[in-house]
Scaffold this active site. Structure first.
Site, PDB file in Angstrom:
ATOM      1  N   TRP A 137       3.205  -5.179 -11.864  1.00  0.00           N
ATOM      2  CA  TRP A 137       2.980  -6.140 -10.785  1.00  0.00           C
ATOM      3  C   TRP A 137       2.595  -7.481 -11.401  1.00  0.00           C
ATOM      4  CZ3 TRP A 137      -2.212  -6.975  -8.130  1.00  0.00           C
ATOM      5  CH2 TRP A 137      -2.081  -7.817  -7.009  1.00  0.00           C
TER       6      TRP A 137
ATOM      7  N   ASP B  35      -4.273   2.115 -10.911  1.00  0.00           N
ATOM      8  CA  ASP B  35      -4.114   1.196  -9.788  1.00  0.00           C
ATOM      9  C   ASP B  35      -3.382   2.001  -8.714  1.00  0.00           C
ATOM     10  OD1 ASP B  35      -2.588  -2.129  -9.326  1.00  0.00           O
ATOM     11  OD2 ASP B  35      -3.614  -0.775  -7.942  1.00  0.00           O
TER      12      ASP B  35
ATOM     13  N   LYS C 274      -1.234  -1.239   2.220  1.00  0.00           N
ATOM     14  CA  LYS C 274       0.026  -0.651   2.668  1.00  0.00           C
ATOM     15  C   LYS C 274      -0.184   0.588   3.513  1.00  0.00           C
ATOM     16  CE  LYS C 274       1.286  -3.249  -0.948  1.00  0.00           C
ATOM     17  NZ  LYS C 274       0.215  -3.962  -1.682  1.00  0.00           N
TER      18      LYS C 274
END
Lengths: 451, 451
Positions: A179, A260, A296
Site C-alpha cells: 500500500w 496490517d 472496509k
C-alpha cells in the site's frame, strides 16, 4: 537601487535560508523593488530608511513563499481525476471503497441501527476478541495491549512511533509492492524500511522464494510487515502452508511480525478465516503487532476506527506497552474519536447484530467474487491470444493486480475512461457485473496494443 | 532457499524442536558462558519479552486526578481536575443543538460514510474559518486562508507544528509559562524546539505583561509564538485588548509568527465575537498566522475530536501550496479525518436557527461558570478567608489558578476530598451552587493552616 536591494536581502527575517529560499528571496526582492518604486509616490510611506523598508518587504513576502506544491496523492488523486471526467462510460477503479452493483456507497444495515455503548474499553475488548478469537489464551492471560487508533493508518502510525522510540535502528521490511501509504507512515515516523520481494510479474503471483530469502537476509530483530489477508495492491495471499514457513523464518531470525489487517471478513466473507494468519503466529507463542481497520468491513471509512494490538509474552509487558502507546497518541490527538468506536462495540458486542454483520460481509465479499468471475469469463471469451487470466480468480479481496504497466494504465484512462492506480491495480469493489465486459475490452486493448 | 523449510509433514512441535536443536548446535561465546539455554524471544517458550525494556509511562497528571477521584468513596468528594463542562447537577452536557443535528444526520438516508478528503469536510472548513476570522473578510474572499479539518485542538496543533518543522526557517516555538500540559510534548514531538515566555505573575495572580514583552522582544526574529486566543489554560488570565494590540505590534515588528490555540471561543465570555478579538486583530493587519480551533468545549463535542487548523497566507498561491503540504503531513498520520463530529458542527453553523440556538446554549454555559466564580468569591469573603481572592472573578474561562501551592492542594484532597491538579488549578465547570460552600470551606481551611 542595486545596493539598497542587496541590503534588503540581509534584512529579511531568516538567519539561515537555504540557497533555494535565497533564490526565491531574490526573485521576490525583484518584485519588492518594483513595489518600492510604486510606494515612493505613496504619501503614506514616508521614509527611505533601511529599517522601515525591510519591515515593508518582510510583511509583503510570505514566510512560506519557498514552499513547493506537493504532488497529488497517487491513490486519492485518482478519484479527483475521475470526478473531473465527464465521459458517460467512466469507471472509478482507483480508491478501495466498496460499492454496490449500482456503484453506490453502502452503509451497512447494522451500522444504521446501532445503539451507543458507553466507554472505549468496550471497543478495545471487542476488537481484540474479533481478531484473536474471544477464547484465545492471549486475551484471557491479558497479554494483549490494545489501543484504539485512527483506522489502519493511525494504528500503523502508533506502532511505527513505538518502534522508533523503543527499537532504535530496527528496520521494518515491507512487501514489494505494498500500500502506497506504508512507506510514508514509516518515513514520517523516522523508522528505516526496506522491501522484501513479493509480487512476481511473470506469474502474476507470489515470489515466495524471494520473499523468504529477503526476510532471512534482514538483520536480526527486524519488523516484518505482513498483510493479514487480501494483500493490497496485489490481492495475492500466501497459502496456509506458506504462512507456516514465513512464521518459521521469522522465529529463526528473531524478527517481529507486524500484521496490517484491513480486510478481516471482507476477503473471504469469513471473519475467522481471514484472521487465520495472525492467529497462527499467535498460537505459536510469538509476540505479534497487529493493526486493524474497520473502514472496509464495517464500511466505516470516514469514522476512522481501528486499533493497534501488541501481543506480548507477559501481561506486565502488555500493560507497559499499552501505556507507551497511549503516551504516543496524546501529543498527536489526545484521544481518539468516540463515534466509530461506539458503532463497532455495539455491532460486535451484540450477538444478533453481529450475526447480521456476518451476513452483510458475506454479501459484500460474495459480490466481489461474482465480479471476479464475470470479469474472468469476459476476458477469457473475448481475448483470443490464449493469455492466462486466471489470476483474476486466484487473487482475493478488493483489489486485483492486472499486470498492466504505466503506459497501459494511461491507455485505460485516456482511451477508456477507466480510472485506476498506475501500478496496475484495480479495485473490484468499484466494478459492477454490468461493466465487466466493458472493462474486459479495455484491459485486452491496453494489454495487447500498448507496450 | 525455501526447500530447507519444507515442513508440510512436520508439526509445529517438530519445527520448534528443530529450531531449538539449531540453537544448541551453534557455538557462540554467549552460549558457552551460560549454563542454561536461552530461547529466542519470539519462540513462545518462557523467554523474555522483546518489550522487556519498555518502561511504564507515567500516568497523565490530569487524568490521574480523575483516577484518584473515582477511587474515593467519600460522598462529598469533588472533581475539579477535569477540563470538561458539567451542569449544575454535575453531569456532562450534550447540547440540544448537537442532539438535533445528530438526529438530522441519522435521518438523512442519503448520507454515507465514505472517506472524507484528506483536508476534511469542505463545509466544515469554510464555516470554521468564518467563525474564527469573522463573516466577511478579504483574506477569506481572496482565498488566502487554507483550513484543514484535524483532530480537535491537539490534532490541529500537531499538524501545524509538523508543517512548520518541515517548511519554516525558524524551528523555535515560544510557549507561555505556564501552559496546557500537552503543549510542550506536541511541539517537541513535531520537531520544534520549545522555549518559554513569561506569562503568569504569581504575586498579582495576573499577567506578567512586562516579562511577556521582554521575552518576546528578545526572541530570535521569525520565531513562532504560541498564543492562547482567550481563556488561558491553566491560569484564566488573558491580556486586555490594549495589551493584545501591543503584543501584535511587537510580534509584527520582529516577524514573529503567531500560532493561536483557540479552544474556548464563545465559552469564555459567552460571545463568539468577543472571544475571537485577539485572533481577528492579527488577521486584520494582513500578516500571516496559524490558528488551531477546537470544538470540544464550545460545542461539547469532546469525544468526537473536532477541530480545524487554519493558515493565513500572503497570497492565494502560497495558501494553495501550503495546503498541499499539509496533506502530506496528514496522510501518513491518519489519512483523513473522522466525519461525525465535523458533520454535526457544519450542520449547526450553516443553519441560522441552529446557530442562534447554539449561541444561546453557549452563553448559558459561560454564564453558569461566571456565576460559579462569583459564588466562590462571595463565599470566601463571607468566611473572611485571608488573602485577596479577586482573581477568581478577574480570571476567565473554565479554569481558575487559585494560587494554592501543592502542599495546600494535597491537604484539600486529603481532608476535604477535593480533587484538582497540584498546580492549584481548579475547573469552575466542575462546581455547582451546592458544592461551592464545601470548596470554600476547604480553601479557607488550607489557607489558614498551611502557608
Amino acid at each position: 537601487m542595486a545596493s539598497s536591494v542587496l541590503s534588503l536581502a540581509s534584512a529579511t527575517p531568516s538567519a539561515s535560508l537555504s540557497s533555494h529560499e535565497i533564490n526565491k528571496g531574490k526573485l521576490n526582492l525583484g518584485n519588492a523593488g518594483l513595489l518600492f518604486n510604486k510606494e515612493k509616490t505613496n504619501p503614506f510611506i514616508k521614509t527611505k530608511s533601511c529599517v522601515r523598508i525591510s519591515m515593508v518587504v518582510a510583511s509583503n513576502v510570505s514566510r512560506f513563499e519557498g514552499i513547493t506544491m506537493a504532488p497529488p496523492d497517487p491513490i486519492l488523486g485518482v478519484s479527483e481525476a475521475f470526478k473531473a471526467d465527464n465521459h458517460e462510460l467512466k469507471l472509478n477503479l482507483g480508491v478501495g471503497a466498496y460499492r454496490t452493483e449500482e456503484l453506490q456507497p453502502y452503509v451497512l444495515n447494522v451500522v444504521k441501527k446501532y445503539l451507543p455503548i458507553e466507554g472505549l474499553a468496550a471497543f478495545n475488548k471487542v476488537t481484540a476478541e474479533l481478531l484473536f478469537g474471544a477464547d484465545n489464551p492471549v486475551i484471557k492471560q491479558q497479554r494483549v495491549a490494545t489501543v484504539q487508533g485512527l483506522s489502519g493508518t493511525g494504528s500503523l502510525r502508533l506502532a511505527a512511533a513505538l518502534i522508533e522510540r523503543y527499537f532504535s535502528g530496527a528496520k521494518v521490511l515491507i512487501s514489494s509492492p505494498t500500500w502506497g501509504n506504508h512507506k510514508n507512515i514509516f518515513n514520517d515516523a523516522r523508522v528505516p524500511w526496506s522491501e522484501y520481494r513479493y509480487y512476481d510479474p511473470k506469474t502474476v503471483g507470489l515470489d515466495f522464494e524471494g520473499m523468504i530469502a529477503d526476510i532471512k537476509a534482514a538483520p536480526e530483530g527486524s519488523f516484518i510487515l505482513l498483510h493479514g489477508c487480501a494483500h493490497n495492491p496485489t490481492g495475492i495471499d500466501p497459502t496456509s502452508e506458506q504462512w507456516g514457513i514465513i512464521a518459521d523464518v521469522i522465529q529463526e531470525k528473531n524478527h517481529i511480525p507486524f500484521f496490517d489487517i484491513a480486510y478481516q471478513g471482507f476477503a473471504s466473507g469469513s471473519l475467522d478465516a481471514d484472521a487465520a494468519s495472525v492467529r497462527m503466529f499467535v498460537a505459536r507463542g510469538m509476540e505479534v503487532i497487529a493493526a486493524q481497520s474497520y473502514s472496509k468491513n464495517l464500511g466505516l471509512y470516514a469514522e476512522r476506527i481501528g486499533a493497534i494490538n501488541v501481543v506480548c509474552s507477559s501481561p506486565d509487558a502488555a500493560a507497559r506497552v499499552k501505556s507507551q502507546l497511549k503516551r504516543i497518541a496524546r501529543p498527536m490527538y489526545s484521544n481518539p474519536p468516540v463515534h466509530g468506536a461506539r458503532i463497532v462495540a455495539s455491532v460486535v458486542g451484540d450477538p444478533a447484530i453481529f450475526k447480521e454483520w456476518n451476513a452483510e460481509m458475506e454479501m459484500m465479499a460474495g459480490r466481489i467474487k461474482n465480479v471476479r468471475q464475470k470479469l474472468f469469463d469476459s476476458l477469457s471469451s473475448k481475448d483470443k491470444s490464449g493469455k492466462d487470466w486466471s489470476f483474476v480468480l486466484k487473487q482475493i479481496g478488493m483489489f486485483s493486480f492486472t499486470g498492466l504497466n504505466k503506459a497501459q494504465c494511461d491507455n485505460m484512462t485516456n482511451k477508456w475512461h477507466v480510472y485506476m492506480t498506475k501500478d496496475g491495480r484495480i479495485s473490484l469493489a468499484g466494478l459492477s457485473l454490468a461493466k465487466c465486459e466493458y472493462l474486459a475490452d479495455a484491459i485486452i486493448d491496453s494489454y495487447h496494443n500498448v507496450s | 532457499m525455501a526447500t530447507e523449510f519444507t515442513s508440510s509433514s512436520s508439526s509445529p512441535t517438530d519445527r520448534r524442536l528443530s529450531a531449538l536443536v539449531r540453537h544448541l548446535a551453534t557455538s557462540s561465546p554467549m552460549m558457552e558462558s551460560q549454563t542454561t539455554v536461552t530461547f529466542s524471544p519470539t519462540s513462545g517458550f518462557h523467554g523474555d519479552s522483546v518489550f522487556s525494556h519498555v518502561v511504564r509511562a507515567p500516568e497523565d497528571p490530569i487524568l490521574g486526578v480523575t483516577v484518584a477521584y473515582n477511587k474515593d468513596p467519600s460522598p462529598v468528594k469533588l472533581n475539579l481536575g477535569v477540563g470538561a463542562y458539567r451542569t449544575e447537577e454535575g453531569k456532562p452536557l450534550v447540547l440540544n443543538v448537537v442532539r438535533k443535528a445528530e438526529q438530522m444526520l441519522v435521518n438523512d438516508r442519503s448520507r454515507v460514510k465514505e472517506y472524507l478528503p484528506i483536508v476534511g469536510l469542505a463545509d466544515f472548513n469554510k464555516l470554521s474559518a468564518k467563525l474564527i476570522f469573522g463573516a466577511d473578510s478579504p483574506a477569506i474572499r481572496e482565498n488566502r486562508v487554507t483550513t484543514v479539518q484535524c483532530l480537535s485542538g491537539t490534532g490541529s496543533l500537531r499538524v501545524g507544528a509538523e508543517f512548520l518543522a518541515r517548511h519554516y526557517h525558524q524551528r523555535i516555538i515560544y510557549i507561555p509559562q505556564p501552559t496546557w500540559g500537552n503543549h510542550p510534548k506536541i511541539f517537541t514531538l513535531a520537531g520544534l524546539s520549545v522555549k518559554t515566555y513569561r506569562y503568569y505573575d504569581p504575586v498579582t495572580r495576573g499577567l506578567n505583561f512586562q516579562g511577556l514583552l521582554e521575552d518576546l522582544s528578545s526572541a530570535p526574529s521569525g520565531s513562532i509564538v504560541l498564543l492562547h486566543a482567550c481563556a488561558h489554560n491553566p491560569t484564566g488570565v488573558d491580556p486586555t485588548l490594549q495589551q493584545w494590540e501591543q503584543i501584535r505590534r511587537l510580534m509584527r515588528s520582529k516577524a514573529l509568527l503567531p500560532f493561536f490555540d483557540s479552544a474556548y471561543q464563545g465559552f469564555a465570555s459567552g460571545s463568539l465575537d468577543a472571544d475571537a478579538q485577539s485572533v481577528r486583530m492579527f488577521f486584520a493587519d494582513g500578516g500571516e498566522c496559524f490558528v488551531a480551533q477546537s470544538y470540544a468545549k464550545n460545542m461539547g463535542l469532546y469525544g468526537e475530536r473536532v477541530g480545524a487548523l487554519s493558515v493565513v497566507c500572503k497570497t492565494a498561491d502560497v495558501a494553495s501550496r501550503v495546503e498541499s503540504q499539509l496533506k502530506l503531513v496528514i496522510r501518513p498520520m491518519f489519512s483523513n479525518p473522522p466525519i461525525h463530529g465535523a458533520s454535526i458542527v457544519a450542520a449547526i453553523l450553516k443553519d441560522r436557527n441552529l446557530y442562534n440556538e447554539w449561541t444561546v446554549e453557549l452563553k448559558a454555559m459561560a454564564d453558569r461558570i461566571i456565576s460559579m466564580r462569583h459564588k466562590l468569591f462571595d463565599a470566601l469573603r463571607a468566611r473572611g478567608t485571608p488573602g485577596d481572592w479577586s482573581h477568581i472573578i478577574k480570571q476567565i474561562g473554565m479554569f481558575t489558578f487559585t494560587g494554592l501551592n501543592s502542599e495546600q492542594v494535597a491537604f484539600m484532597t486529603k481532608e476535604y476530598h477535593i480533587y484538582m491538579t497540584s498546580d492549584g488549578r481548579i475547573s469552575m465547570a466542575g462546581l455547582s451552587s451546592k458544592t461551592v460552600p464545601h470548596l470554600a470551606d476547604a480553601i479557607h481551611a488550607t489557607v489558614t493552616r498551611i502557608s
